[in-house]
Design a protein around this motif. Sequence first.
Motif, PDB file in Angstrom:
ATOM      1  N   VAL A 236      -6.326  -1.355   6.758  1.00 24.33           N
ATOM      2  CA  VAL A 236      -7.356  -1.598   5.744  1.00 24.33           C
ATOM      3  C   VAL A 236      -8.709  -1.837   6.419  1.00 24.33           C
ATOM      4  O   VAL A 236      -8.814  -2.615   7.363  1.00 24.33           O
ATOM      5  CB  VAL A 236      -6.990  -2.818   4.871  1.00 24.33           C
ATOM      6  N   ARG A 237      -9.731  -1.183   5.902  1.00 22.92           N
ATOM      7  CA  ARG A 237     -11.078  -1.374   6.448  1.00 22.92           C
ATOM      8  C   ARG A 237     -11.618  -2.755   6.094  1.00 22.92           C
ATOM      9  O   ARG A 237     -11.116  -3.423   5.182  1.00 22.92           O
ATOM     10  CB  ARG A 237     -12.035  -0.305   5.910  1.00 22.92           C
TER      11      ARG A 237
ATOM     12  N   LEU B 260      -5.613  -4.766  -0.004  1.00 22.34           N
ATOM     13  CA  LEU B 260      -4.194  -4.434   0.062  1.00 22.34           C
ATOM     14  C   LEU B 260      -3.474  -5.210  -1.026  1.00 22.34           C
ATOM     15  O   LEU B 260      -3.715  -6.401  -1.205  1.00 22.34           O
ATOM     16  CB  LEU B 260      -3.602  -4.771   1.431  1.00 22.34           C
ATOM     17  N   CYS B 261      -2.583  -4.532  -1.747  1.00 26.17           N
ATOM     18  CA  CYS B 261      -1.762  -5.201  -2.755  1.00 26.17           C
ATOM     19  C   CYS B 261      -0.292  -4.935  -2.460  1.00 26.17           C
ATOM     20  O   CYS B 261       0.127  -3.780  -2.347  1.00 26.17           O
ATOM     21  CB  CYS B 261      -2.105  -4.717  -4.160  1.00 26.17           C
ATOM     22  N   LEU B 262       0.467  -5.995  -2.342  1.00 22.69           N
ATOM     23  CA  LEU B 262       1.921  -5.921  -2.199  1.00 22.69           C
ATOM     24  C   LEU B 262       2.529  -5.977  -3.592  1.00 22.69           C
ATOM     25  O   LEU B 262       2.320  -6.939  -4.328  1.00 22.69           O
ATOM     26  CB  LEU B 262       2.413  -7.098  -1.348  1.00 22.69           C
ATOM     27  N   SER B 263       3.299  -4.929  -3.945  1.00 26.83           N
ATOM     28  CA  SER B 263       3.855  -4.901  -5.299  1.00 26.83           C
ATOM     29  C   SER B 263       5.225  -4.237  -5.353  1.00 26.83           C
ATOM     30  O   SER B 263       5.653  -3.797  -6.409  1.00 26.83           O
ATOM     31  CB  SER B 263       2.892  -4.185  -6.254  1.00 26.83           C
ATOM     32  N   GLY B 264       5.900  -4.138  -4.227  1.00 28.52           N
ATOM     33  CA  GLY B 264       7.225  -3.531  -4.209  1.00 28.52           C
ATOM     34  C   GLY B 264       8.009  -3.982  -2.998  1.00 28.52           C
ATOM     35  O   GLY B 264       7.430  -4.437  -2.001  1.00 28.52           O
ATOM     36  N   PHE B 265       9.328  -3.842  -3.099  1.00 30.92           N
ATOM     37  CA  PHE B 265      10.210  -4.290  -2.017  1.00 30.92           C
ATOM     38  C   PHE B 265      11.318  -3.264  -1.789  1.00 30.92           C
ATOM     39  O   PHE B 265      12.497  -3.596  -1.747  1.00 30.92           O
ATOM     40  CB  PHE B 265      10.788  -5.669  -2.355  1.00 30.92           C
ATOM     41  N   LEU B 266      10.904  -1.993  -1.624  1.00 30.64           N
ATOM     42  CA  LEU B 266      11.876  -0.932  -1.414  1.00 30.64           C
ATOM     43  C   LEU B 266      12.670  -1.140  -0.129  1.00 30.64           C
ATOM     44  O   LEU B 266      13.805  -0.694  -0.009  1.00 30.64           O
ATOM     45  CB  LEU B 266      11.165   0.429  -1.362  1.00 30.64           C
ATOM     46  N   GLY B 267      12.067  -1.828   0.834  1.00 30.99           N
ATOM     47  CA  GLY B 267      12.732  -2.092   2.102  1.00 30.99           C
ATOM     48  C   GLY B 267      13.610  -3.321   2.084  1.00 30.99           C
ATOM     49  O   GLY B 267      14.159  -3.702   3.126  1.00 30.99           O
TER      50      GLY B 267
ATOM     51  N   LEU C 276      -3.585 -14.586  13.784  1.00 27.36           N
ATOM     52  CA  LEU C 276      -3.348 -13.545  14.781  1.00 27.36           C
ATOM     53  C   LEU C 276      -3.073 -12.171  14.183  1.00 27.36           C
ATOM     54  O   LEU C 276      -3.280 -11.163  14.851  1.00 27.36           O
ATOM     55  CB  LEU C 276      -2.164 -13.950  15.673  1.00 27.36           C
ATOM     56  N   GLN C 277      -2.601 -12.138  12.941  1.00 32.04           N
ATOM     57  CA  GLN C 277      -2.086 -10.879  12.411  1.00 32.04           C
ATOM     58  C   GLN C 277      -2.848 -10.310  11.226  1.00 32.04           C
ATOM     59  O   GLN C 277      -2.501  -9.236  10.752  1.00 32.04           O
ATOM     60  CB  GLN C 277      -0.612 -11.074  12.014  1.00 32.04           C
ATOM     61  N   MET C 278      -3.856 -10.988  10.730  1.00 35.75           N
ATOM     62  CA  MET C 278      -4.588 -10.472   9.572  1.00 35.75           C
ATOM     63  C   MET C 278      -6.040 -10.223   9.937  1.00 35.75           C
ATOM     64  O   MET C 278      -6.708 -11.094  10.506  1.00 35.75           O
ATOM     65  CB  MET C 278      -4.500 -11.453   8.401  1.00 35.75           C
ATOM     66  N   ALA C 279      -6.517  -9.016   9.616  1.00 37.25           N
ATOM     67  CA  ALA C 279      -7.893  -8.640   9.932  1.00 37.25           C
ATOM     68  C   ALA C 279      -8.877  -9.446   9.094  1.00 37.25           C
ATOM     69  O   ALA C 279      -8.646  -9.720   7.918  1.00 37.25           O
ATOM     70  CB  ALA C 279      -8.091  -7.151   9.677  1.00 37.25           C
ATOM     71  N   SER C 280      -9.965  -9.825   9.705  1.00 37.83           N
ATOM     72  CA  SER C 280     -11.012 -10.555   8.987  1.00 37.83           C
ATOM     73  C   SER C 280     -11.657  -9.648   7.940  1.00 37.83           C
ATOM     74  O   SER C 280     -11.882  -8.456   8.179  1.00 37.83           O
ATOM     75  CB  SER C 280     -12.072 -11.052   9.965  1.00 37.83           C
ATOM     76  N   GLY C 281     -11.947 -10.230   6.784  1.00 41.09           N
ATOM     77  CA  GLY C 281     -12.661  -9.473   5.748  1.00 41.09           C
ATOM     78  C   GLY C 281     -11.781  -8.570   4.907  1.00 41.09           C
ATOM     79  O   GLY C 281     -12.281  -7.790   4.108  1.00 41.09           O
TER      80      GLY C 281
END
Length: 343
Positions: free
Chosen positions: A242-243, A248-255, A267-272
């Motif tokens: 994601v720029r 980003l929207c989480l809306s499914g759990f196919l996995g 450590l794992q999420m981009a700023s902004g």
Amino acid sequence: MPAANYPDMMNAILVEEFGGPEVLKMKNVPTPKPEPGQAIIKIKAFGINHAEMHMRRGEWAESMPIIGIECVGLIVACPGGEFAIGTPVGALMGGLGRTINGSYAEYTSAPVGNVAKLGETEEDLKKLGLTWEQAAVIPETDATAWTVLFRNLEVKAGQSLLIRGATSSFGRAAINLAAQEGVVVTATTRNADRFEDLKGLGAKGVLIEGPGLSDRLEGNTKFDAVLELVGNSTLLDSLKTVRRGGRLCLSGFLGGLAPISDFNPLLQMASGVHFSFFDSFVFGSPEFPLSDVPLKDILVMVAEKRFKAEPARVWRFEEGEVQEAHRVMEGSKAGGKMVVVVR
């Protein structure tokens, strides 16, 4: 408002013990009675959803003996007068299958706030050239896809959108809706044989779904929006795609429903980057009225062939048929939305 004539007993598919598809059993049970704030629907068809697989297995926090979170059909009783007898409607969520008996039946009772008109009479659907099985593809899948795209992700024409898990019924509907608005869609699938199918729905590009997708994007591509349908197993990787200022929207759990074992935003999420979640169980609440979703407009797009909403498989309302539909769903072999027609 008077009720139409309908029987005291009905056939329904029940889950009386949790387990595999074989626990789905046809029984003759009392038909729901009309209550204020509810509408009784004679079910013509209903969709098959992953949520119902988890309910059947006992993996959902709540479930009822009659599962099923959506349907289309005709109003046969509505004490509050919100809908006229004979009105064709779609119904979804509002506790269906979760806290009140759901749609795997000949009749169901749904909160009026979770019921949407599809026309004035059944004849309106016939004039559009639509069958009940086509209409059954729409309610849950398209209401959720529309809300995620245009409320959570706020996508607009010309923006870029990545959909992970695009061969699911939800993903296919999202491609259709986004492409109609001029959004540039990139879709993922685990099967290269699905590339042309997804492009036919409106995707401009298609990628093989799998671990490390962010590292395989040409030129370190970043997207304006990402719809995450695979779920927790790929979420952290999706956040890398994601720029700045994107969503980003989480809306499914196919996995699968397994939680993320170690998520450190520092450590794992981009700023902004804007990260949100959407669960269709909220439909019918004051914040998410079903009337906000243009289901009738989507039906017209289907009728005009601007929107592809054909069921992938159509099953009969029989014990063995519904059991087999669940086996197909568990094996990820549906290839789109499956529906059951109630004759």
